[in-house]
Write a protein that holds these residues in place. Structure first.
Motif, PDB file in Angstrom:
ATOM      1  N   LEU A 381       0.837  -1.196   0.000  1.00 14.36           N
ATOM      2  CA  LEU A 381       0.000   0.000   0.000  1.00 14.36           C
ATOM      3  C   LEU A 381       0.871   1.244   0.000  1.00 14.36           C
ATOM      4  CD1 LEU A 381      -2.690   1.504   0.275  1.00 14.36           C
ATOM      5  CD2 LEU A 381      -2.594   1.066   2.746  1.00 14.36           C
ATOM      6  N   ASP A 382       1.994   1.207   0.718  1.00 10.44           N
ATOM      7  CA  ASP A 382       2.898   2.352   0.763  1.00 10.44           C
ATOM      8  C   ASP A 382       3.334   2.760  -0.643  1.00 10.44           C
ATOM      9  OD1 ASP A 382       2.720   2.073   3.507  1.00 10.44           O
ATOM     10  OD2 ASP A 382       4.580   0.953   3.688  1.00 10.44           O
ATOM     11  N   TYR A 383       3.602   1.778  -1.480  1.00  6.80           N
ATOM     12  CA  TYR A 383       4.032   2.047  -2.855  1.00  6.80           C
ATOM     13  C   TYR A 383       2.982   2.859  -3.596  1.00  6.80           C
ATOM     14  CZ  TYR A 383       5.212   1.132  -7.754  1.00  6.80           C
ATOM     15  OH  TYR A 383       5.502   1.272  -9.088  1.00  6.80           O
ATOM     16  N   TYR A 384       1.726   2.473  -3.465  1.00  7.61           N
ATOM     17  CA  TYR A 384       0.653   3.153  -4.196  1.00  7.61           C
ATOM     18  C   TYR A 384       0.382   4.539  -3.637  1.00  7.61           C
ATOM     19  CZ  TYR A 384      -0.131  -1.156  -6.724  1.00  7.61           C
ATOM     20  OH  TYR A 384       0.038  -2.252  -7.535  1.00  7.61           O
ATOM     21  N   VAL A 385       0.580   4.704  -2.332  1.00  7.41           N
ATOM     22  CA  VAL A 385       0.430   6.039  -1.746  1.00  7.41           C
ATOM     23  C   VAL A 385       1.497   6.982  -2.300  1.00  7.41           C
ATOM     24  CG1 VAL A 385       0.577   7.378   0.391  1.00  7.41           C
ATOM     25  CG2 VAL A 385      -0.672   5.220   0.368  1.00  7.41           C
TER      26      VAL A 385
END
Length: 471
Positions: A381-385
Protein backbone atom coordinates in the motif's frame (compact mmCIF):
# COMPACT_ATOMS: atom_id res chain seq x y z
CA UNK A 1 29.26 6.45 30.08
CA UNK A 2 30.94 5.33 33.30
CA UNK A 3 34.26 4.62 31.61
CA UNK A 4 34.16 7.94 29.76
CA UNK A 5 33.44 9.94 32.90
CA UNK A 6 36.16 8.05 34.72
CA UNK A 7 38.79 8.98 32.13
CA UNK A 8 37.75 12.62 32.30
CA UNK A 9 38.40 12.46 36.06
CA UNK A 10 41.68 10.59 35.61
CA UNK A 11 43.96 13.30 37.08
CA UNK A 12 42.03 13.50 40.34
CA UNK A 13 41.84 9.69 40.63
CA UNK A 14 45.53 9.23 39.91
CA UNK A 15 46.50 12.01 42.29
CA UNK A 16 44.61 10.20 45.03
CA UNK A 17 46.49 7.02 44.17
CA UNK A 18 49.98 8.45 44.01
CA UNK A 19 49.54 10.65 47.09
CA UNK A 20 48.76 7.55 49.11
CA UNK A 21 52.10 6.06 48.04
CA UNK A 22 54.51 5.56 50.95
CA UNK A 23 57.48 4.42 48.88
CA UNK A 24 60.21 6.70 47.53
CA UNK A 25 62.84 5.95 44.94
CA UNK A 26 66.15 5.07 46.64
CA UNK A 27 68.57 7.96 46.73
CA UNK A 28 65.97 10.51 45.64
CA UNK A 29 65.17 13.32 48.09
CA UNK A 30 61.67 14.45 48.92
CA UNK A 31 60.72 17.94 47.78
CA UNK A 32 60.93 20.41 50.61
CA UNK A 33 57.14 20.85 50.65
CA UNK A 34 55.72 17.73 49.03
CA UNK A 35 52.09 18.46 49.82
CA UNK A 36 52.22 22.08 48.70
CA UNK A 37 52.89 21.18 45.08
CA UNK A 38 50.16 18.54 44.97
CA UNK A 39 47.68 20.95 46.54
CA UNK A 40 48.46 23.60 43.94
CA UNK A 41 48.18 20.98 41.21
CA UNK A 42 44.84 19.73 42.52
CA UNK A 43 43.54 23.32 42.61
CA UNK A 44 44.43 23.81 38.94
CA UNK A 45 42.76 20.55 37.99
CA UNK A 46 39.59 21.37 39.89
CA UNK A 47 39.34 24.54 37.80
CA UNK A 48 40.04 22.47 34.67
CA UNK A 49 43.09 24.64 34.03
CA UNK A 50 45.13 21.91 32.35
CA UNK A 51 47.64 24.27 30.74
CA UNK A 52 48.30 25.87 34.12
CA UNK A 53 48.57 22.45 35.74
CA UNK A 54 51.17 21.33 33.22
CA UNK A 55 53.12 24.57 33.66
CA UNK A 56 53.44 23.90 37.39
CA UNK A 57 55.85 21.06 36.67
CA UNK A 58 58.31 23.61 35.26
CA UNK A 59 58.56 25.09 38.75
CA UNK A 60 60.01 21.87 40.21
CA UNK A 61 63.71 21.49 40.86
CA UNK A 62 65.57 18.87 38.80
CA UNK A 63 65.58 16.61 41.86
CA UNK A 64 61.85 17.02 42.39
CA UNK A 65 60.93 16.56 38.72
CA UNK A 66 62.30 13.00 38.65
CA UNK A 67 60.38 11.85 41.72
CA UNK A 68 57.98 9.05 40.85
CA UNK A 69 54.90 10.74 42.28
CA UNK A 70 55.57 13.94 40.32
CA UNK A 71 56.18 12.10 37.06
CA UNK A 72 52.94 10.14 37.54
CA UNK A 73 51.05 13.31 38.37
CA UNK A 74 52.38 14.83 35.16
CA UNK A 75 51.25 11.72 33.28
CA UNK A 76 47.76 12.21 34.67
CA UNK A 77 47.65 15.79 33.37
CA UNK A 78 48.77 14.63 29.94
CA UNK A 79 46.00 12.05 30.04
CA UNK A 80 43.38 14.66 30.77
CA UNK A 81 44.71 16.71 27.85
CA UNK A 82 44.25 13.71 25.56
CA UNK A 83 47.98 13.21 25.14
CA UNK A 84 48.41 9.52 25.85
CA UNK A 85 51.89 9.35 24.29
CA UNK A 86 53.62 11.68 26.78
CA UNK A 87 51.59 10.12 29.59
CA UNK A 88 52.83 6.66 28.63
CA UNK A 89 56.41 7.92 28.46
CA UNK A 90 56.25 9.37 31.99
CA UNK A 91 54.79 6.16 33.43
CA UNK A 92 57.31 3.97 31.62
CA UNK A 93 60.21 6.02 32.98
CA UNK A 94 59.01 5.32 36.51
CA UNK A 95 58.53 1.62 35.75
CA UNK A 96 62.02 1.44 34.23
CA UNK A 97 63.44 2.67 37.52
CA UNK A 98 61.17 0.47 39.66
CA UNK A 99 59.29 -2.42 38.06
CA UNK A 100 57.39 -3.04 41.29
CA UNK A 101 55.87 0.43 41.40
CA UNK A 102 52.13 -0.33 41.48
CA UNK A 103 51.14 3.31 41.10
CA UNK A 104 53.09 3.60 37.85
CA UNK A 105 51.60 0.38 36.54
CA UNK A 106 48.16 1.66 37.42
CA UNK A 107 48.75 4.92 35.54
CA UNK A 108 49.87 2.85 32.56
CA UNK A 109 46.61 0.87 32.75
CA UNK A 110 44.68 4.14 32.54
CA UNK A 111 46.77 5.12 29.51
CA UNK A 112 45.82 1.83 27.82
CA UNK A 113 42.13 2.48 28.57
CA UNK A 114 42.38 5.98 27.10
CA UNK A 115 43.60 4.38 23.86
CA UNK A 116 40.77 1.81 24.01
CA UNK A 117 43.28 -1.01 24.53
CA UNK A 118 41.10 -2.68 27.11
CA UNK A 119 42.72 -6.10 26.95
CA UNK A 120 46.12 -4.60 27.71
CA UNK A 121 44.55 -2.55 30.50
CA UNK A 122 43.07 -5.65 32.11
CA UNK A 123 46.36 -7.53 31.81
CA UNK A 124 48.23 -4.76 33.64
CA UNK A 125 45.57 -4.57 36.37
CA UNK A 126 45.71 -8.34 36.89
CA UNK A 127 49.50 -8.17 37.21
CA UNK A 128 49.16 -5.41 39.79
CA UNK A 129 46.83 -7.41 42.05
CA UNK A 130 49.07 -10.49 41.78
CA UNK A 131 51.95 -8.61 43.37
CA UNK A 132 49.84 -6.09 45.33
CA UNK A 133 46.62 -7.94 46.26
CA UNK A 134 45.35 -5.02 48.34
CA UNK A 135 45.83 -2.34 45.67
CA UNK A 136 42.28 -1.00 45.74
CA UNK A 137 42.23 1.16 42.56
CA UNK A 138 43.20 -1.87 40.46
CA UNK A 139 40.61 -4.06 42.20
CA UNK A 140 37.93 -1.44 41.56
CA UNK A 141 38.81 -1.18 37.89
CA UNK A 142 38.80 -4.95 37.51
CA UNK A 143 35.37 -5.02 39.14
CA UNK A 144 34.06 -2.46 36.68
CA UNK A 145 35.58 -4.33 33.74
CA UNK A 146 34.00 -7.56 34.96
CA UNK A 147 30.61 -5.86 34.90
CA UNK A 148 30.82 -3.80 31.73
CA UNK A 149 32.97 -5.91 29.43
CA UNK A 150 32.98 -9.45 30.75
CA UNK A 151 29.40 -9.45 32.07
CA UNK A 152 30.65 -11.55 34.97
CA UNK A 153 28.94 -10.43 38.16
CA UNK A 154 30.54 -13.16 40.26
CA UNK A 155 34.05 -11.94 39.41
CA UNK A 156 32.99 -8.33 39.90
CA UNK A 157 31.65 -9.11 43.36
CA UNK A 158 34.92 -10.84 44.27
CA UNK A 159 37.03 -7.86 43.20
CA UNK A 160 34.90 -5.37 45.11
CA UNK A 161 34.78 -7.61 48.20
CA UNK A 162 38.57 -7.81 48.23
CA UNK A 163 38.79 -4.04 47.82
CA UNK A 164 36.44 -3.54 50.77
CA UNK A 165 38.46 -5.91 52.92
CA UNK A 166 41.47 -3.69 52.29
CA UNK A 167 39.55 -0.39 52.60
CA UNK A 168 36.06 -0.89 54.13
CA UNK A 169 35.05 2.71 53.47
CA UNK A 170 36.40 3.09 49.93
CA UNK A 171 33.78 5.06 48.01
CA UNK A 172 34.25 3.47 44.61
CA UNK A 173 34.30 -0.02 46.11
CA UNK A 174 31.06 0.58 48.00
CA UNK A 175 29.35 1.99 44.92
CA UNK A 176 30.69 -0.83 42.75
CA UNK A 177 29.48 -3.49 45.16
CA UNK A 178 26.07 -1.80 45.29
CA UNK A 179 25.96 -1.89 41.51
CA UNK A 180 26.63 -5.63 41.49
CA UNK A 181 23.85 -6.22 44.03
CA UNK A 182 21.48 -4.15 41.90
CA UNK A 183 22.32 -6.13 38.76
CA UNK A 184 21.82 -9.32 40.75
CA UNK A 185 18.30 -8.11 41.59
CA UNK A 186 19.14 -7.72 45.28
CA UNK A 187 17.86 -4.20 45.94
CA UNK A 188 17.96 -4.42 49.74
CA UNK A 189 21.64 -5.32 49.74
CA UNK A 190 22.34 -2.66 47.11
CA UNK A 191 20.64 0.00 49.23
CA UNK A 192 22.57 -1.16 52.28
CA UNK A 193 25.84 -0.56 50.43
CA UNK A 194 24.67 2.83 49.18
CA UNK A 195 23.71 3.82 52.72
CA UNK A 196 27.16 2.80 53.95
CA UNK A 197 28.69 4.94 51.22
CA UNK A 198 26.57 7.93 52.28
CA UNK A 199 27.53 7.44 55.92
CA UNK A 200 31.23 7.20 55.05
CA UNK A 201 31.18 10.02 52.51
CA UNK A 202 28.47 12.49 53.54
CA UNK A 203 29.96 15.23 51.35
CA UNK A 204 30.22 13.12 48.19
CA UNK A 205 27.86 14.31 45.46
CA UNK A 206 28.55 11.11 43.51
CA UNK A 207 27.24 8.94 46.35
CA UNK A 208 23.96 10.85 46.55
CA UNK A 209 23.68 10.80 42.77
CA UNK A 210 24.10 7.02 42.66
CA UNK A 211 21.64 6.45 45.49
CA UNK A 212 19.21 8.86 43.84
CA UNK A 213 19.35 6.89 40.59
CA UNK A 214 18.81 3.68 42.56
CA UNK A 215 15.71 5.15 44.25
CA UNK A 216 14.42 6.27 40.85
CA UNK A 217 14.76 2.78 39.43
CA UNK A 218 12.87 1.48 42.45
CA UNK A 219 10.06 3.99 41.90
CA UNK A 220 10.81 5.87 45.15
CA UNK A 221 10.72 9.26 43.43
CA UNK A 222 10.55 11.44 46.53
CA UNK A 223 13.66 9.78 47.98
CA UNK A 224 15.31 9.98 44.57
CA UNK A 225 14.66 13.70 44.28
CA UNK A 226 15.88 14.36 47.83
CA UNK A 227 19.20 12.65 47.09
CA UNK A 228 19.53 14.33 43.70
CA UNK A 229 18.87 17.72 45.31
CA UNK A 230 21.77 17.03 47.67
CA UNK A 231 24.03 15.92 44.81
CA UNK A 232 23.31 19.08 42.83
CA UNK A 233 23.85 21.23 45.92
CA UNK A 234 27.21 19.60 46.62
CA UNK A 235 28.33 19.72 42.97
CA UNK A 236 26.40 22.56 41.29
CA UNK A 237 28.63 22.54 38.22
CA UNK A 238 28.25 18.86 37.32
CA UNK A 239 26.25 18.49 34.10
CA UNK A 240 25.23 14.87 34.64
CA UNK A 241 23.95 15.42 38.18
CA UNK A 242 21.72 18.20 36.87
CA UNK A 243 20.63 16.00 33.97
CA UNK A 244 19.74 13.13 36.31
CA UNK A 245 17.74 15.50 38.50
CA UNK A 246 15.81 16.61 35.43
CA UNK A 247 14.87 13.00 34.66
CA UNK A 248 13.41 12.55 38.13
CA UNK A 249 11.40 15.76 37.81
CA UNK A 250 9.97 14.39 34.55
CA UNK A 251 9.02 11.17 36.32
CA UNK A 252 7.19 13.25 38.91
CA UNK A 253 5.43 15.10 36.07
CA UNK A 254 6.93 18.41 37.21
CA UNK A 255 7.41 19.63 33.66
CA UNK A 256 8.28 23.27 34.25
CA UNK A 257 10.77 22.37 36.99
CA UNK A 258 12.30 19.72 34.73
CA UNK A 259 12.61 22.24 31.91
CA UNK A 260 14.42 24.66 34.20
CA UNK A 261 16.79 21.93 35.37
CA UNK A 262 17.72 20.84 31.84
CA UNK A 263 18.33 24.48 30.96
CA UNK A 264 20.65 24.69 33.95
CA UNK A 265 22.52 21.65 32.65
CA UNK A 266 22.90 23.40 29.31
CA UNK A 267 24.43 26.43 31.00
CA UNK A 268 26.95 24.11 32.63
CA UNK A 269 27.83 22.43 29.33
CA UNK A 270 26.12 23.76 26.18
CA UNK A 271 27.82 21.20 23.93
CA UNK A 272 26.08 18.00 25.12
CA UNK A 273 23.05 17.37 22.95
CA UNK A 274 20.88 15.12 25.12
CA UNK A 275 19.52 17.85 27.41
CA UNK A 276 18.24 19.72 24.34
CA UNK A 277 16.15 16.68 23.45
CA UNK A 278 14.34 17.14 26.74
CA UNK A 279 14.02 20.92 26.59
CA UNK A 280 12.62 20.59 23.06
CA UNK A 281 10.12 17.90 24.03
CA UNK A 282 8.98 19.55 27.24
CA UNK A 283 8.70 22.96 25.56
CA UNK A 284 6.49 21.34 22.94
CA UNK A 285 4.36 19.84 25.70
CA UNK A 286 4.00 23.21 27.41
CA UNK A 287 3.36 25.13 24.19
CA UNK A 288 6.62 27.10 24.30
CA UNK A 289 7.10 26.95 20.53
CA UNK A 290 10.04 29.35 20.22
CA UNK A 291 12.01 27.58 22.95
CA UNK A 292 11.25 24.20 21.43
CA UNK A 293 12.41 25.24 17.99
CA UNK A 294 15.64 26.70 19.41
CA UNK A 295 16.34 23.40 21.15
CA UNK A 296 15.69 21.38 17.99
CA UNK A 297 18.09 23.61 16.08
CA UNK A 298 20.71 23.14 18.77
CA UNK A 299 20.27 19.36 18.57
CA UNK A 300 21.01 19.21 14.84
CA UNK A 301 23.92 21.62 15.22
CA UNK A 302 25.56 19.30 17.75
CA UNK A 303 24.36 15.92 16.48
CA UNK A 304 22.81 16.06 13.00
CA UNK A 305 22.36 12.30 12.77
CA UNK A 306 19.77 12.58 15.57
CA UNK A 307 17.20 13.14 12.85
CA UNK A 308 14.31 13.84 15.22
CA UNK A 309 15.85 17.29 15.53
CA UNK A 310 15.17 18.01 11.86
CA UNK A 311 11.70 16.55 12.30
CA UNK A 312 11.03 18.98 15.15
CA UNK A 313 12.25 21.98 13.13
CA UNK A 314 10.08 20.87 10.22
CA UNK A 315 6.99 20.63 12.41
CA UNK A 316 7.52 24.12 13.82
CA UNK A 317 8.19 25.51 10.35
CA UNK A 318 4.96 23.95 9.14
CA UNK A 319 3.15 25.36 12.16
CA UNK A 320 4.27 28.85 11.11
CA UNK A 321 3.19 28.23 7.54
CA UNK A 322 6.76 28.12 6.25
CA UNK A 323 6.26 25.10 4.00
CA UNK A 324 9.54 25.50 2.13
CA UNK A 325 11.57 25.29 5.35
CA UNK A 326 9.41 22.41 6.55
CA UNK A 327 10.09 20.49 3.35
CA UNK A 328 13.84 21.14 3.59
CA UNK A 329 13.98 19.79 7.14
CA UNK A 330 11.83 16.74 6.42
CA UNK A 331 14.25 15.95 3.59
CA UNK A 332 17.19 16.42 5.99
CA UNK A 333 15.58 14.01 8.46
CA UNK A 334 14.95 11.53 5.66
CA UNK A 335 18.61 11.73 4.68
CA UNK A 336 19.57 10.30 8.07
CA UNK A 337 16.65 7.83 8.24
CA UNK A 338 16.16 6.46 4.76
CA UNK A 339 13.77 3.77 5.96
CA UNK A 340 11.32 6.45 7.14
CA UNK A 341 9.72 7.02 3.75
CA UNK A 342 6.96 9.09 5.37
CA UNK A 343 9.46 11.97 5.70
CA UNK A 344 9.58 12.06 1.91
CA UNK A 345 5.78 12.18 1.71
CA UNK A 346 5.63 14.95 4.29
CA UNK A 347 8.25 16.87 2.31
CA UNK A 348 6.24 16.33 -0.90
CA UNK A 349 3.08 17.56 0.82
CA UNK A 350 4.86 20.69 2.05
CA UNK A 351 6.31 21.35 -1.40
CA UNK A 352 2.88 20.95 -2.98
CA UNK A 353 1.44 23.41 -0.47
CA UNK A 354 3.81 26.04 -1.79
CA UNK A 355 2.40 27.83 -4.82
CA UNK A 356 5.15 27.44 -7.38
CA UNK A 357 4.50 26.34 -10.95
CA UNK A 358 8.13 26.46 -12.03
CA UNK A 359 9.66 23.43 -13.66
CA UNK A 360 12.42 23.42 -11.04
CA UNK A 361 9.89 23.16 -8.22
CA UNK A 362 7.90 20.40 -9.94
CA UNK A 363 11.11 18.49 -10.64
CA UNK A 364 12.05 18.68 -6.97
CA UNK A 365 8.70 17.22 -5.90
CA UNK A 366 9.08 14.46 -8.46
CA UNK A 367 12.61 13.64 -7.33
CA UNK A 368 11.58 13.35 -3.68
CA UNK A 369 8.77 10.88 -4.39
CA UNK A 370 10.77 8.97 -7.01
CA UNK A 371 13.59 8.44 -4.54
CA UNK A 372 11.10 7.30 -1.89
CA UNK A 373 9.25 4.84 -4.11
CA UNK A 374 12.47 2.90 -4.68
CA UNK A 375 12.57 2.01 -0.99
CA UNK A 376 9.21 0.25 -0.62
CA UNK A 377 7.85 -3.03 -1.92
CA UNK A 378 6.08 -2.67 -5.24
CA UNK A 379 2.97 -4.57 -4.11
CA UNK A 380 2.58 -2.66 -0.83
CA UNK A 381 0.00 0.00 0.00
CA UNK A 382 2.90 2.35 0.76
CA UNK A 383 4.03 2.05 -2.85
CA UNK A 384 0.65 3.15 -4.20
CA UNK A 385 0.43 6.04 -1.75
CA UNK A 386 3.82 7.35 -2.88
CA UNK A 387 2.91 6.83 -6.53
CA UNK A 388 -0.25 8.87 -5.93
CA UNK A 389 1.89 11.86 -4.93
CA UNK A 390 4.13 11.26 -7.92
CA UNK A 391 1.51 10.87 -10.65
CA UNK A 392 -1.45 12.71 -9.15
CA UNK A 393 -3.88 9.91 -10.08
CA UNK A 394 -4.98 6.62 -8.53
CA UNK A 395 -6.61 8.05 -5.41
CA UNK A 396 -9.69 5.82 -5.61
CA UNK A 397 -7.48 2.75 -5.97
CA UNK A 398 -5.47 3.81 -2.89
CA UNK A 399 -8.68 4.32 -0.90
CA UNK A 400 -9.92 0.83 -1.78
CA UNK A 401 -6.55 -0.70 -0.96
CA UNK A 402 -6.51 1.12 2.38
CA UNK A 403 -9.90 -0.37 3.29
CA UNK A 404 -8.55 -3.88 2.69
CA UNK A 405 -5.13 -3.30 4.26
CA UNK A 406 -4.26 -5.53 7.23
CA UNK A 407 -1.07 -3.69 8.24
CA UNK A 408 -2.33 -1.16 10.76
CA UNK A 409 0.40 1.45 10.32
CA UNK A 410 0.19 1.46 6.51
CA UNK A 411 -3.59 1.76 6.68
CA UNK A 412 -3.50 4.68 9.12
CA UNK A 413 -0.87 6.57 7.16
CA UNK A 414 -2.70 5.97 3.89
CA UNK A 415 -5.77 7.77 5.27
CA UNK A 416 -3.63 10.68 6.45
CA UNK A 417 -1.86 11.09 3.11
CA UNK A 418 -5.10 10.72 1.18
CA UNK A 419 -6.41 13.63 3.25
CA UNK A 420 -3.27 15.65 2.43
CA UNK A 421 -3.52 14.74 -1.25
CA UNK A 422 -7.11 15.93 -1.51
CA UNK A 423 -6.27 19.10 0.40
CA UNK A 424 -3.54 20.19 -2.02
CA UNK A 425 -5.80 19.26 -4.95
CA UNK A 426 -8.64 21.45 -3.63
CA UNK A 427 -11.11 18.72 -2.73
CA UNK A 428 -11.98 19.74 0.86
CA UNK A 429 -14.87 17.31 1.28
CA UNK A 430 -12.72 14.25 0.58
CA UNK A 431 -9.84 15.72 2.58
CA UNK A 432 -12.13 16.08 5.60
CA UNK A 433 -13.51 12.53 5.18
CA UNK A 434 -10.11 10.87 5.24
CA UNK A 435 -8.86 13.15 8.01
CA UNK A 436 -11.72 11.88 10.15
CA UNK A 437 -10.87 8.27 9.23
CA UNK A 438 -7.27 8.89 10.24
CA UNK A 439 -8.24 10.52 13.52
CA UNK A 440 -10.38 7.53 14.55
CA UNK A 441 -7.21 5.49 15.15
CA UNK A 442 -5.94 7.96 17.79
CA UNK A 443 -2.27 7.16 17.09
CA UNK A 444 -0.69 9.95 19.10
CA UNK A 445 2.74 8.38 18.77
CA UNK A 446 2.94 9.18 15.05
CA UNK A 447 4.41 12.35 13.61
CA UNK A 448 1.41 12.45 11.28
CA UNK A 449 -0.91 12.77 14.29
CA UNK A 450 0.96 15.81 15.53
CA UNK A 451 0.89 17.40 12.10
CA UNK A 452 -2.81 16.62 11.77
CA UNK A 453 -3.40 18.57 14.99
CA UNK A 454 -1.57 21.52 13.44
CA UNK A 455 -3.47 21.32 10.16
CA UNK A 456 -6.83 20.80 11.86
CA UNK A 457 -6.65 22.50 15.28
CA UNK A 458 -10.44 22.54 15.66
CA UNK A 459 -10.43 18.74 15.65
CA UNK A 460 -7.64 18.43 18.19
CA UNK A 461 -8.47 16.30 21.23
CA UNK A 462 -6.90 17.69 24.41
CA UNK A 463 -5.87 15.11 27.02
CA UNK A 464 -3.54 15.05 29.99
CA UNK A 465 -0.64 13.03 28.65
CA UNK A 466 2.55 12.09 30.47
CA UNK A 467 5.76 13.51 29.08
CA UNK A 468 7.09 10.94 26.58
CA UNK A 469 10.46 9.25 26.97
CA UNK A 470 12.12 11.59 24.47
CA UNK A 471 15.45 9.85 23.75
Amino acid sequence: MILYKRLIAAPVIILCVICSCKTVQPGKPHPSKPNDFMERLAAKLEKNDLTGALALFDTLTPEESVLAQNKLAKASVYLSMGQSGPARAEANEVIAADKTNAEAQYVLSVVEASEKKFRQQRTILEEIVKSHPNFVPALNDLGRIAIEMQKNLKNAASYYDNALKAEPANEESLLGRARVYRLEKKPDLALNMLNKAAQSHPKSALVYNERGKFYRNQGALDDALADMNTAVKLAPNDYWFSYDRGLILIDKNLKKEALDEFKRAQRINPDIFISYVYTAGISDELGFDDEAEKSYKKIVAIKPDYYFGFEGIAVHSLKKGNYAAAADNFIQAWGYAQEEYNYALLAAYCLLKKTDNSKEHKDRVRKVVNDAIKQVKRDSLDYYVIRLFNEGVGDVDVAHRAERETDGLSKIRAYFYLSCFYEVHNQPGLAEHFEKEFRKFDRRDLIEYRINDILHPDNKVVVNEPVPNYP
